[in-house]
Design a protein around this motif. Structure first.
Motif, PDB file in Angstrom:
ATOM      1  N   MET A   1       0.825  -1.212   0.000  1.00 57.58           N
ATOM      2  CA  MET A   1       0.000   0.000   0.000  1.00 57.58           C
ATOM      3  C   MET A   1       0.861   1.264   0.000  1.00 57.58           C
ATOM      4  O   MET A   1       0.595   2.225  -0.731  1.00 57.58           O
ATOM      5  N   ASP A   2       1.944   1.274   0.825  1.00 57.38           N
ATOM      6  CA  ASP A   2       2.796   2.457   0.897  1.00 57.38           C
ATOM      7  C   ASP A   2       3.320   2.854  -0.480  1.00 57.38           C
ATOM      8  O   ASP A   2       3.323   4.035  -0.843  1.00 57.38           O
ATOM      9  N   ALA A   3       3.788   1.864  -1.241  1.00 57.77           N
ATOM     10  CA  ALA A   3       4.369   2.169  -2.554  1.00 57.77           C
ATOM     11  C   ALA A   3       3.317   2.744  -3.501  1.00 57.77           C
ATOM     12  O   ALA A   3       3.622   3.667  -4.281  1.00 57.77           O
ATOM     13  N   ARG A   4       2.100   2.245  -3.459  1.00 57.87           N
ATOM     14  CA  ARG A   4       1.050   2.779  -4.335  1.00 57.87           C
ATOM     15  C   ARG A   4       0.722   4.226  -3.963  1.00 57.87           C
ATOM     16  O   ARG A   4       0.509   5.075  -4.839  1.00 57.87           O
ATOM     17  N   ILE A   5       0.680   4.500  -2.668  1.00 57.52           N
ATOM     18  CA  ILE A   5       0.407   5.863  -2.240  1.00 57.52           C
ATOM     19  C   ILE A   5       1.538   6.788  -2.679  1.00 57.52           C
ATOM     20  O   ILE A   5       1.311   7.872  -3.231  1.00 57.52           O
ATOM     21  N   GLN A   6       2.787   6.352  -2.450  1.00 57.79           N
ATOM     22  CA  GLN A   6       3.926   7.197  -2.826  1.00 57.79           C
ATOM     23  C   GLN A   6       3.991   7.410  -4.333  1.00 57.79           C
ATOM     24  O   GLN A   6       4.273   8.507  -4.805  1.00 57.79           O
ATOM     25  N   ASN A   7       3.712   6.378  -5.102  1.00 61.64           N
ATOM     26  CA  ASN A   7       3.699   6.539  -6.560  1.00 61.64           C
ATOM     27  C   ASN A   7       2.629   7.527  -7.007  1.00 61.64           C
ATOM     28  O   ASN A   7       2.806   8.249  -7.994  1.00 61.64           O
ATOM     29  N   SER A   8       1.508   7.570  -6.289  1.00 63.96           N
ATOM     30  CA  SER A   8       0.461   8.533  -6.643  1.00 63.96           C
ATOM     31  C   SER A   8       0.915   9.962  -6.375  1.00 63.96           C
ATOM     32  O   SER A   8       0.560  10.886  -7.114  1.00 63.96           O
ATOM     33  N   VAL A   9       1.735  10.146  -5.337  1.00 62.08           N
ATOM     34  CA  VAL A   9       2.284  11.473  -5.050  1.00 62.08           C
ATOM     35  C   VAL A   9       3.268  11.886  -6.145  1.00 62.08           C
ATOM     36  O   VAL A   9       3.251  13.024  -6.616  1.00 62.08           O
ATOM     37  N   VAL A  10       4.124  10.949  -6.559  1.00 64.28           N
ATOM     38  CA  VAL A  10       5.060  11.227  -7.650  1.00 64.28           C
ATOM     39  C   VAL A  10       4.302  11.669  -8.903  1.00 64.28           C
ATOM     40  O   VAL A  10       4.650  12.663  -9.549  1.00 64.28           O
ATOM     41  N   ALA A  11       3.253  10.924  -9.243  1.00 67.06           N
ATOM     42  CA  ALA A  11       2.471  11.249 -10.440  1.00 67.06           C
ATOM     43  C   ALA A  11       1.797  12.608 -10.315  1.00 67.06           C
ATOM     44  O   ALA A  11       1.734  13.380 -11.291  1.00 67.06           O
ATOM     45  N   ASN A  12       1.296  12.923  -9.143  1.00 67.97           N
ATOM     46  CA  ASN A  12       0.635  14.204  -8.928  1.00 67.97           C
ATOM     47  C   ASN A  12       1.610  15.364  -9.119  1.00 67.97           C
ATOM     48  O   ASN A  12       1.302  16.367  -9.789  1.00 67.97           O
ATOM     49  N   PRO A 179      -6.646  10.491 -10.384  1.00 74.82           N
ATOM     50  CA  PRO A 179      -6.110   9.202  -9.940  1.00 74.82           C
ATOM     51  C   PRO A 179      -4.910   8.754 -10.769  1.00 74.82           C
ATOM     52  O   PRO A 179      -4.817   9.040 -11.964  1.00 74.82           O
ATOM     53  N   HIS A 180      -4.015   8.042 -10.114  1.00 75.28           N
ATOM     54  CA  HIS A 180      -2.898   7.371 -10.774  1.00 75.28           C
ATOM     55  C   HIS A 180      -2.882   5.928 -10.300  1.00 75.28           C
ATOM     56  O   HIS A 180      -2.883   5.671  -9.097  1.00 75.28           O
ATOM     57  N   ASP A 181      -2.892   4.991 -11.240  1.00 72.71           N
ATOM     58  CA  ASP A 181      -2.940   3.575 -10.885  1.00 72.71           C
ATOM     59  C   ASP A 181      -4.111   3.309  -9.932  1.00 72.71           C
ATOM     60  O   ASP A 181      -3.993   2.558  -8.972  1.00 72.71           O
TER      61      ASP A 181
END
Length: 250
Positions: A1-12, A179-181
């Motif tokens: 879960m942490d990685a998905r959240i962090q990847n969404s921040v990167v995309a944002n 949304p991202h992923d």
């Protein structure tokens, strides 16, 4: 879960109007404001980061005339905090983030007399952002850049909702980034002080979250600003999931 959240921040951050890549970091730069809460950096999860990378990041911030500042999920860059502290950064805040899945959302009723709707015009967006500013103690009125930012968010697939009182006053607002992923951050949930403790924030958060899920988002996440908002979010189905760090160079 942490990685998905962090990847969404990167995309944002990468979707900001003028993003900057600096080694393992992405800086989200918006030329329309120098607000550190909008212009900040985050690391790509799992990247190997060195002190040289941190020095280069500080230089990159200087080049765009922005305050060096980061927000990130701690577990996705476990050694980064020590490197930043050694470079002179100071911790601003540590927050737990909460997540919600479609099956756990429990929307409350909208308080009687209030109407929740998505801002459809620039006048709506100005009223919504002005209400958020009033709630957060920011400048009293929205400016053109604020309106443009909200319009851009909606045009890219983000969500915004406003709450309007019986007399037509916009009293609250909130949004979610594109949304991202299938992951999206819900943010900016804010109610004018004189309208608090009526259930508006809970209804607004649920409306934003419901719209995300209806569009195919799998995970909505947010951060609570204190115990009161924490309880609001938990009542509608959000649960504590991980930790995020806010850190900046004074």
């Amino acid at each position: 879960m942490d990685a998905r959240i962090q990847n969404s921040v990167v995309a944002n951050l990468a979707a900001r109007p003028a993003p900057v890549e600096s080694g393992p970091f992405v800086i989200g730069v918006d030329p329309g404001t120098d607000n550190p809460g909008i212009n900040y950096a985050t690391p790509r999860p799992g990247a190997d980061i060195t002190s040289a990378d941190v020095s280069a990041l500080v230089e990159a911030f200087k080049n765009v005339n922005r305050k060096p500042r980061l927000e990130y999920v701690v577990n996705c860059a476990p050694g980064l905090e020590a490197l930043l502290l050694a470079a002179g950064f100071a911790v601003e805040e540590r927050h737990e983030y909460l997540t919600c899945l479609s099956g756990s959302l429990t929307p409350p009723p909208t308080p009687e007399g209030f109407v929740l709707s998505e801002p459809a015009t620039d006048a709506d967006r100005e009223a919504m952002v002005t209400a958020q500013h009033a709630a957060f103690g920011a400048p009293p009125a929205a400016v053109d850049a604020d309106v443009a930012r909200m319009s851009r968010l909606q045009s890219r697939g983000g969500v915004a909702f406003m709450a309007v009182a019986p007399d037509g006053t916009c009293v609250a607002g909130g949004q979610a980034v594109p949304p991202h992923d299938a992951v999206s951050e819900v943010a900016g949930i804010a109610t004018r002080p004189e309208y608090r403790r009526r259930g508006i924030a809970a209804a607004l958060t649920a409306a934003v979250t419901s719209r995300l899920f209806a569009a195919g988002t799998e995970i909505a996440w947010l951060e609570a600003s204190g115990p009161d908002s924490w309880r609001v979010y938990e009542r509608i189905g959000y649960r504590p999931t991980g930790s995020r760090l806010y850190i900046a160079l004074p």
